[in-house]
Motif scaffolding. Sequence first.
Motif, mmCIF file in Angstrom:
data_model
loop_
_atom_site.group_PDB
_atom_site.id
_atom_site.type_symbol
_atom_site.label_atom_id
_atom_site.label_comp_id
_atom_site.label_asym_id
_atom_site.label_seq_id
_atom_site.Cartn_x
_atom_site.Cartn_y
_atom_site.Cartn_z
ATOM 1 N N GLY A 193 0.796 -1.053 0.294
ATOM 2 C CA GLY A 193 -0.247 0.175 0.164
ATOM 3 C C GLY A 193 0.250 0.805 -0.387
ATOM 4 O O GLY A 193 0.024 2.521 -0.195
ATOM 5 N N ILE A 194 2.360 0.731 0.608
ATOM 6 C CA ILE A 194 3.032 2.466 0.362
ATOM 7 C C ILE A 194 3.127 3.576 -1.120
ATOM 8 O O ILE A 194 3.353 4.058 -1.040
ATOM 9 C CB ILE A 194 4.335 2.106 0.870
ATOM 10 C CG1 ILE A 194 5.239 3.289 1.364
ATOM 11 C CG2 ILE A 194 5.280 1.451 -0.105
ATOM 12 C CD1 ILE A 194 6.217 3.140 2.464
ATOM 13 N N ARG A 221 0.717 3.410 -3.273
ATOM 14 C CA ARG A 221 -0.385 3.810 -3.717
ATOM 15 C C ARG A 221 -0.262 4.660 -2.876
ATOM 16 O O ARG A 221 -1.073 5.581 -3.110
ATOM 17 C CB ARG A 221 -1.331 2.315 -3.618
ATOM 18 C CG ARG A 221 -1.626 1.642 -4.631
ATOM 19 C CD ARG A 221 -3.089 0.418 -4.241
ATOM 20 N NE ARG A 221 -2.953 -0.083 -2.811
ATOM 21 C CZ ARG A 221 -2.704 -0.899 -2.195
ATOM 22 N NH1 ARG A 221 -1.857 -2.220 -3.557
ATOM 23 N NH2 ARG A 221 -2.872 -2.134 -1.060
ATOM 24 N N ARG A 222 0.265 5.034 -1.030
ATOM 25 C CA ARG A 222 0.337 6.364 -1.142
ATOM 26 C C ARG A 222 1.068 7.311 -1.358
ATOM 27 O O ARG A 222 0.186 8.488 -1.190
ATOM 28 C CB ARG A 222 0.542 6.237 0.580
ATOM 29 C CG ARG A 222 -0.462 5.184 0.969
ATOM 30 C CD ARG A 222 -0.627 5.408 2.736
ATOM 31 N NE ARG A 222 -0.772 6.409 3.415
ATOM 32 C CZ ARG A 222 -0.611 6.223 4.177
ATOM 33 N NH1 ARG A 222 0.060 5.445 5.261
ATOM 34 N NH2 ARG A 222 -0.725 8.074 4.945
ATOM 35 N N PHE A 223 1.833 6.895 -2.355
ATOM 36 C CA PHE A 223 2.948 7.779 -2.354
ATOM 37 C C PHE A 223 3.167 7.529 -4.275
ATOM 38 O O PHE A 223 3.118 6.733 -5.055
ATOM 39 C CB PHE A 223 4.420 7.586 -1.910
ATOM 40 C CG PHE A 223 4.230 7.687 -0.462
ATOM 41 C CD1 PHE A 223 4.309 9.012 -0.215
ATOM 42 C CD2 PHE A 223 3.787 6.449 0.045
ATOM 43 C CE1 PHE A 223 4.251 9.545 0.951
ATOM 44 C CE2 PHE A 223 4.118 7.386 1.895
ATOM 45 C CZ PHE A 223 3.953 8.549 2.059
#
Length: 213
Positions: free
Chosen positions: A60-61, A63-65
């Motif tokens: 998910g990291i 998708r967040r950046f």
Amino acid sequence: MSVDTRNELTHHLAVGVGSVVFAALLWVAGYHEQRVVGAVPWFLLVLVLIIGPTVRLWPGIRRRFSGNFPVNWRAELGIWFAIWSVVHLLFVFHARDWDVVGYLADMSPWAFGSFVAVIMAVGLAATSNNRAYDYMGGKAWKWHQTVGAYAIFWLLAVHIYDRAYLRPGFPSEDPLHWLYLITLVLVVVFQGAAFAKIVSHYRKTGEYPSGLN
């Protein structure tokens, strides 16, 4: 997880300035210059080696950046690791009055391992770019970088064992020695956990996770 062979000037500036600041903090803390320039590349290498497992463990990291973070910082970190490693080697030569031939002839196995690691680091840095990626092909380039990075890691781990634990004894009262040990274990744990997750995914689905070459 895709690779990223670009070299961004802003990333180089950030890593360069950040590593200099870290070196200054170690120097202010009382560490000798030669120890400082030996510590900085190790921690840069640790950052390089935990990026891949971090993305595997917490996808998910990305998708967040934006911008393929944190993979897009790996090339710059690796290049600055090589730069600081060469600087450390030059400090070693300077401490021996530039008797390079004598040093190479009398070096211990642990020192020889770290010397080989520096040579490998320079080779990896020289090929950490789009031109080398296109020339080798994606799979060969990734194999070359991955195997090289882990060979360097274990060569330096043995060197650190000699310098930080074998000679002064264990347990050490030096906080930097404990940071070496913690980060070494961190890399091993992250890699082991990421590998276990990949195997678990394969056992459940019959396929490897996307982006695994």
